[in-house]
Scaffold this active site. Sequence first.
Site, short mmCIF file in Angstrom:
data_model
loop_
_atom_site.label_atom_id
_atom_site.label_comp_id
_atom_site.label_asym_id
_atom_site.label_seq_id
_atom_site.Cartn_x
_atom_site.Cartn_y
_atom_site.Cartn_z
N TYR A 148 26.11 -139.86 -37.95
CA TYR A 148 25.16 -140.95 -37.68
C TYR A 148 23.77 -140.60 -38.21
CZ TYR A 148 21.62 -143.53 -35.04
OH TYR A 148 20.51 -144.26 -34.70
N ARG B 107 16.74 -135.41 -24.18
CA ARG B 107 16.42 -136.58 -24.99
C ARG B 107 15.06 -137.09 -24.52
NH1 ARG B 107 19.78 -134.46 -27.30
NH2 ARG B 107 21.73 -135.23 -28.22
N PHE C 57 17.31 -153.84 -38.32
CA PHE C 57 17.89 -153.11 -37.18
C PHE C 57 19.37 -152.79 -37.44
CE2 PHE C 57 14.57 -155.71 -35.12
CZ PHE C 57 13.99 -154.81 -34.24
N ILE D 88 18.76 -153.26 -29.41
CA ILE D 88 17.31 -153.30 -29.64
C ILE D 88 16.92 -154.59 -30.38
CG2 ILE D 88 15.31 -152.09 -30.60
CD1 ILE D 88 17.01 -149.50 -30.49
N ASN E 202 15.25 -142.04 -28.09
CA ASN E 202 16.32 -142.78 -27.41
C ASN E 202 15.77 -143.94 -26.59
OD1 ASN E 202 17.59 -140.13 -27.99
ND2 ASN E 202 19.29 -140.99 -26.82
N LYS F 209 21.52 -142.30 -41.26
CA LYS F 209 20.19 -142.90 -41.05
C LYS F 209 19.15 -142.19 -41.93
CE LYS F 209 18.97 -145.73 -38.62
NZ LYS F 209 18.90 -147.21 -38.77
N HIS G 223 26.57 -130.95 -30.94
CA HIS G 223 25.63 -131.66 -30.05
C HIS G 223 24.18 -131.17 -30.22
CE1 HIS G 223 25.37 -133.42 -25.70
NE2 HIS G 223 24.51 -133.97 -26.53
N THR H 232 15.47 -143.60 -36.53
CA THR H 232 15.64 -142.79 -35.32
C THR H 232 15.01 -141.40 -35.47
OG1 THR H 232 17.37 -141.59 -34.11
CG2 THR H 232 17.93 -142.28 -36.30
N ASP H 233 14.71 -140.79 -34.33
CA ASP H 233 14.21 -139.40 -34.35
C ASP H 233 15.32 -138.41 -34.69
OD1 ASP H 233 15.70 -139.49 -31.99
OD2 ASP H 233 14.10 -138.74 -30.69
N GLU H 234 16.58 -138.88 -34.65
CA GLU H 234 17.69 -137.95 -34.86
C GLU H 234 17.74 -137.42 -36.29
OE1 GLU H 234 21.36 -138.97 -32.86
OE2 GLU H 234 20.29 -140.23 -31.44
P1 NAD Z 1 23.48 -151.48 -31.75
O1 NAD Z 1 24.68 -150.71 -32.18
O2 NAD Z 1 23.38 -151.93 -30.34
O3 NAD Z 1 23.30 -152.80 -32.65
C1 NAD Z 1 23.51 -152.78 -34.04
C2 NAD Z 1 23.66 -154.23 -34.50
O4 NAD Z 1 23.83 -154.24 -35.93
C3 NAD Z 1 24.88 -154.94 -33.90
O5 NAD Z 1 24.51 -156.23 -33.47
C4 NAD Z 1 25.87 -155.00 -35.07
O6 NAD Z 1 26.72 -156.14 -35.00
C5 NAD Z 1 24.91 -155.11 -36.25
N1 NAD Z 1 25.51 -154.61 -37.50
C6 NAD Z 1 26.26 -153.49 -37.69
N2 NAD Z 1 26.63 -153.40 -38.97
C7 NAD Z 1 26.09 -154.48 -39.62
C8 NAD Z 1 26.10 -154.91 -40.97
N3 NAD Z 1 26.77 -154.24 -41.92
N4 NAD Z 1 25.45 -156.06 -41.29
C9 NAD Z 1 24.79 -156.77 -40.32
N5 NAD Z 1 24.75 -156.39 -39.04
C10 NAD Z 1 25.39 -155.26 -38.68
O7 NAD Z 1 22.24 -150.56 -32.15
P2 NAD Z 1 20.79 -150.49 -31.48
O8 NAD Z 1 20.83 -149.45 -30.42
O9 NAD Z 1 20.31 -151.84 -31.16
O10 NAD Z 1 19.97 -149.87 -32.70
C11 NAD Z 1 19.30 -150.74 -33.63
C12 NAD Z 1 18.63 -149.87 -34.69
O11 NAD Z 1 17.70 -148.98 -34.06
C13 NAD Z 1 19.60 -148.98 -35.47
O12 NAD Z 1 19.19 -148.96 -36.81
C14 NAD Z 1 19.45 -147.61 -34.83
O13 NAD Z 1 19.71 -146.60 -35.75
C15 NAD Z 1 17.98 -147.65 -34.42
N6 NAD Z 1 17.61 -146.82 -33.27
C16 NAD Z 1 18.33 -146.89 -32.10
C17 NAD Z 1 17.92 -146.13 -31.01
C18 NAD Z 1 18.65 -146.19 -29.68
O14 NAD Z 1 18.35 -145.41 -28.78
N7 NAD Z 1 19.58 -147.13 -29.49
C19 NAD Z 1 16.80 -145.29 -31.11
C20 NAD Z 1 16.09 -145.26 -32.32
C21 NAD Z 1 16.50 -146.02 -33.38
P1 TYD Z 2 23.79 -141.22 -26.32
O1 TYD Z 2 23.39 -142.27 -25.34
O2 TYD Z 2 25.14 -141.31 -26.98
O3 TYD Z 2 22.61 -141.10 -27.38
P2 TYD Z 2 22.37 -139.98 -28.55
O4 TYD Z 2 23.59 -139.17 -28.73
O5 TYD Z 2 22.08 -140.85 -29.73
O6 TYD Z 2 21.18 -139.19 -28.09
O7 TYD Z 2 23.75 -139.83 -25.56
C1 TYD Z 2 22.55 -139.36 -24.95
C2 TYD Z 2 22.82 -137.97 -24.42
O8 TYD Z 2 23.77 -138.05 -23.36
C3 TYD Z 2 23.42 -137.04 -25.47
O9 TYD Z 2 22.90 -135.74 -25.27
C4 TYD Z 2 24.91 -137.06 -25.14
C5 TYD Z 2 24.94 -137.26 -23.65
N1 TYD Z 2 26.10 -138.01 -23.11
C6 TYD Z 2 26.84 -137.47 -22.04
O10 TYD Z 2 26.54 -136.38 -21.53
N2 TYD Z 2 27.89 -138.20 -21.57
C7 TYD Z 2 28.26 -139.40 -22.10
O11 TYD Z 2 29.26 -140.00 -21.65
C8 TYD Z 2 27.48 -139.93 -23.19
C9 TYD Z 2 27.83 -141.27 -23.80
C10 TYD Z 2 26.40 -139.21 -23.65
#
Ligand code: NAD
Ligand code: TYD
Length: 354
Positions: free
Chosen positions: A159, A223, A80, A12, A188, A163, A294, A133-135
Amino acid sequence: MTLLVTGGAGFIGANFVLDWLAASEEPIINLDKLTYAGNPETLASLQGNARHQLVQGDIGDSVLVSRLLAEHRPGAVINFAAESHVDRSIHGPGAFIDTNIVGTFHLLESVRGYWSALPEAEQAAFRFLHVSTDEVYGSLAKGDPAFAETHRYEPNSPYSASKAASDHLVRAWHHTYGLPVLTTNCSNNYGPYHFPEKLIPLMIVNALAGKPLPVYGDGMQIRDWLYVKDHCSAIRRVLEAGRLGETYNVGGWNEKPNIEIVQTICRLLDGLRPKADGSSYASQITYVTDRPGHDRRYAIDARKLEAELGWKPAETFESGIRKTVEWYLANPEWVQHVQSGAYREWVQQHYSAA
Ligand code: NAD
Ligand code: TYD
């Protein structure tokens, strides 16, 4: 205004950095530890761009963060940086505690030190935006109303618990020290540059490789999906006009069971890249053991963000998932490098601790 973005080489964060620099003149200092999830190749198009500087480092490194703040004098920090994968948090929660909780604490302290010494006008304009996150709200039963900002915190995985703790720290630094914070809690995300350990990119990549598509449990967990660029536009809007100390839920009203997501990906791939033997990618779907603890359902009520700040997503799920599948088909090198670990070598060669 210079921005300090943390975790801007992740999924992100990198999308945010790319969108921000494409749309504005304001420079970004991008602090990223470059863990397995941080991929500077995602930012390769910014090489030579004087408005972007990637610094390898930890949000918990107070000396480094304080130096970056003093040198670049950002008008805002967007956090982030996090460990973000639920399955990894089940296997090894330690890194989630270190970065998401302790790291956020040190970051808040570094930012507080910088902010409290700013001249009055700069202090008033400064913002710390925490991306969450919404989690943190836990799991919904079928028929429960979607999560509003007032929903109690009830995190279930290491996780989401880490958060949730970081959200509480951010809130406390506002109430106790007056730090001008904003928090977003998003559903998500999916889209380009998503590491193929998460559901959507994993399914695309495995399908194309002829591998099983592992669906956890009965595949009926729900999700609420948002295209990553819509999340980025919401963050820009909250940064611009959000009320200090408030939290804003971000989502696009796109609740889907996992199995439906996987079937949609298979259908799109059947049309865009048909298999040589004429069979559907859906034949690769395999039900596997469920994830421990889960969460059954997430759903975001994003009415506050829409009513107060006029934000709405630009993509529907149908348009966003098509763009995503097309992006993965058009960028096999990115996927290949992530999978082969070639980008780790690239990190070694191109970046060293600042
Ligand atoms: P990601 O795992 O793809 O990226 C995380 C980044 O943070 C990586 O580039 C990593 O190198 C860096 N990082 C990790 N530890 C670090 C540290 N100690 N110092 C500096 N950098 C560090 O995650 P993402 O999916 O891009 O998520 C970004 C943010 O958004 C997170 O805070 C996550 O909780 C939040 N978020 C993610 C989602 C989703 O669906 N992916 C949804 C809602 C919120
Ligand atoms: P994920 O992308 O890991 O996001 P989150 O757990 O943060 O919601 O998973 C999304 C949903 O998909 C979650 O319900 C778990 C499920 N999932 C599978 O069924 N198979 C997989 O291999 C993975 C990675 C996730």
